[in-house]
Write an enzyme that holds these catalytic residues in place. Structure first.
Site, PDB file in Angstrom:
ATOM      1  N   GLY A 137       2.223   3.009  10.331  1.00 13.50           N
ATOM      2  CA  GLY A 137       3.667   3.739  10.624  1.00 13.50           C
ATOM      3  C   GLY A 137       4.165   3.940  12.224  1.00 13.50           C
ATOM      4  N   SER A 197       3.506  -1.789   9.954  1.00 10.98           N
ATOM      5  CA  SER A 197       5.124  -2.277  10.042  1.00 10.98           C
ATOM      6  C   SER A 197       5.360  -3.319  10.168  1.00 10.98           C
ATOM      7  CB  SER A 197       4.959  -1.836  11.879  1.00 10.98           C
ATOM      8  OG  SER A 197       4.743  -0.700  11.824  1.00 10.98           O
ATOM      9  N   GLU A 209      -5.177  -4.356  10.530  1.00 10.56           N
ATOM     10  CA  GLU A 209      -4.696  -3.572  10.994  1.00 10.56           C
ATOM     11  C   GLU A 209      -5.001  -2.545  11.948  1.00 10.56           C
ATOM     12  OE1 GLU A 209      -2.552  -2.919   6.745  1.00 10.56           O
ATOM     13  OE2 GLU A 209      -4.125  -0.878   7.062  1.00 10.56           O
ATOM     14  N   GLY A 240       2.739  -0.940   4.409  1.00  6.85           N
ATOM     15  CA  GLY A 240       2.990  -0.103   3.876  1.00  6.85           C
ATOM     16  C   GLY A 240       4.325   0.526   3.703  1.00  6.85           C
ATOM     17  N   GLY A 241       4.938   1.195   4.579  1.00  8.52           N
ATOM     18  CA  GLY A 241       6.300   2.093   4.314  1.00  8.52           C
ATOM     19  C   GLY A 241       7.355   0.859   3.593  1.00  8.52           C
ATOM     20  N   ASN A 254       0.498  -0.914  -0.144  1.00  7.44           N
ATOM     21  CA  ASN A 254       0.236   0.414  -0.014  1.00  7.44           C
ATOM     22  C   ASN A 254       0.667   1.112  -0.024  1.00  7.44           C
ATOM     23  OD1 ASN A 254      -2.133   2.059   0.225  1.00  7.44           O
ATOM     24  ND2 ASN A 254      -2.348   1.302   2.725  1.00  7.44           N
ATOM     25  N   TRP A 255       1.306   1.715  -0.942  1.00  6.15           N
ATOM     26  CA  TRP A 255       2.242   3.443  -1.152  1.00  6.15           C
ATOM     27  C   TRP A 255       1.605   3.946  -0.631  1.00  6.15           C
ATOM     28  CZ3 TRP A 255       4.228   3.139  -6.760  1.00  6.15           C
ATOM     29  CH2 TRP A 255       4.791   2.509  -7.157  1.00  6.15           C
ATOM     30  N   LYS A 256       0.181   4.739  -0.046  1.00  8.59           N
ATOM     31  CA  LYS A 256      -0.561   5.815   0.349  1.00  8.59           C
ATOM     32  C   LYS A 256      -0.278   6.612  -0.694  1.00  8.59           C
ATOM     33  CE  LYS A 256      -0.391   2.881   5.120  1.00  8.59           C
ATOM     34  NZ  LYS A 256      -0.174   3.924   6.677  1.00  8.59           N
ATOM     35  N   HIS A 310      -9.787   1.144   4.842  1.00 14.30           N
ATOM     36  CA  HIS A 310      -8.549   2.066   5.845  1.00 14.30           C
ATOM     37  C   HIS A 310      -8.286   2.722   6.218  1.00 14.30           C
ATOM     38  CE1 HIS A 310      -4.090   2.830   6.764  1.00 14.30           C
ATOM     39  NE2 HIS A 310      -3.681   1.417   5.720  1.00 14.30           N
ATOM     40  N   GLU A 342      -6.725   4.943   7.820  1.00 14.55           N
ATOM     41  CA  GLU A 342      -6.733   5.775   7.785  1.00 14.55           C
ATOM     42  C   GLU A 342      -7.899   6.756   6.770  1.00 14.55           C
ATOM     43  OE1 GLU A 342      -2.893   5.528   5.794  1.00 14.55           O
ATOM     44  OE2 GLU A 342      -1.599   4.878   7.808  1.00 14.55           O
TER      45      GLU A 342
HETATM   46  P1  13P Z   1       2.792   0.379   7.551  1.00 19.38           P
HETATM   47  O1  13P Z   1       3.426  -0.352   7.175  1.00 19.38           O
HETATM   48  O2  13P Z   1       3.968   1.864   6.909  1.00 19.38           O
HETATM   49  O3  13P Z   1       2.880   0.133   9.265  1.00 19.38           O
HETATM   50  O4  13P Z   1       1.608   0.806   7.099  1.00 19.38           O
HETATM   51  C1  13P Z   1       0.754   0.010   6.972  1.00 19.38           C
HETATM   52  C2  13P Z   1      -0.430  -0.324   6.719  1.00 19.38           C
HETATM   53  O5  13P Z   1      -1.399   0.508   6.973  1.00 19.38           O
HETATM   54  C3  13P Z   1      -0.709  -0.867   4.939  1.00 19.38           C
HETATM   55  O6  13P Z   1      -2.672   0.157   5.079  1.00 19.38           O
END
Ligand code: 13P
Length: 244
Positions: free
Chosen positions: A172, A208, A166, A229-230, A9-11, A95, A97
């Site tokens: 994050g 994470s 999640e 994510g990251g 997930n590149w966000k 998600h 967010e």
């Molecule tokens: P991180 O891997 O950066 O913690 O993000 C997780 C996430 O929100 C994937 O959708």
């Protein structure tokens, strides 16, 4: 369908030039072991680029959100059918967010999952509790409530979706749920899926995930892979997770 699946997930990250390099590195570095799948969910403007770069490869792509509506005067919204035109297989819905920063309710998330399916996309439905909810002992109740809203909307069609647990406190933050914590919630999700004859749905863990913790998490009996994510923005790290 179970079997290991890792989704990036590149966000809101990316840029044309850096995406080109990342797609090329992923494409050349991914030799899928039997039964493993890999996908990236990119910002809307890069769907065409993902399609151009990844078509014919073993890597699927998708979007990170869609409107729950099919068409109409909804300035700034993007429909599931539009996203599907770019060859997407997946779309992330619900998600945390989106739930917290953009006020998406359980009902909206369920409607988005249904809209995704109507367009032939596989929704990756996210559920998870905040730190406050975990500390209050309501993890199970929160996850069950979020999941039940989607089950009520989709019914047995949930069998064609993907779920992602999640925990919000692990996103994050560098804090990861321990394998035991992840497994406990995944087992709960699996039990609820089994009650509607959909125990075979892939349930991913997100929060994470890194190359050095992926193996322990993915070894849990009810964890079918990760939503990353990251670490999905660095080809070597993401590929190491996908091979874990
Ligand atoms: P991180 O891997 O950066 O913690 O993000 C997780 C996430 O929100 C994937 O959708």
């Amino acid at each position: 369908m179970r079997g290991k699946l890792v989704v990036g997930n590149w966000k809101m990250h990316g840029g044309l030039r850096q995406n080109d390099a990342l797609f090329a590195d992923l494409r050349s570095g991914w030799n899928p072991p039997e039964g493993r799948r890999l996908a990236v969910c990119v910002p809307f403007p890069y769907l065409w680029q993902a399609q151009a770069a990844l078509s014919g490869s073993a890597i699927a792509w998708g979007a990170q959100n869609i409107s729950e509506r099919a068409t109409g005067a909804f300035t700034g919204e993007v429909s599931a059918a539009m996203v599907a035109e770019f060859g997407c297989r997946y779309v992330i819905v619900g998600h945390s967010e989106r739930r917290t920063l953009f006020a998406e309710t359980d009902a909206v998330v369920a409607a988005k999952a249904a809209a995704a399916m109507a367009a032939g996309l596989t929704p990756i439905v996210c559920v998870g509790e905040t730190l406050q909810e975990r500390e209050a002992g309501s993890t199970e109740a929160v996850v069950a409530r979020q999941l039940d809203a989607v089950l009520a909307e989709l019914g047995i069609r949930i069998a064609d979706a993907v779920l992602a647990y999640e925990p919000v406190w692990a996103i994050g933050t560098g804090l990861t749920a321990s394998p035991a914590q992840a497994q406990a919630v995944h087992a709960l999700v699996r039990r609820r899926l089994r009650s509607v004859d959909a125990a075979d749905v892939a349930v991913l863990y997100g929060g994470s995930v890194k190359a050095d913790n992926a193996q322990a998490l993915f070894a849990c009996p009810d964890v079918d892979g990760g939503l990353v994510g990251g670490a999905s923005l660095k080809a070597a790290e993401f590929l190491a997770i996908a091979h874990a």
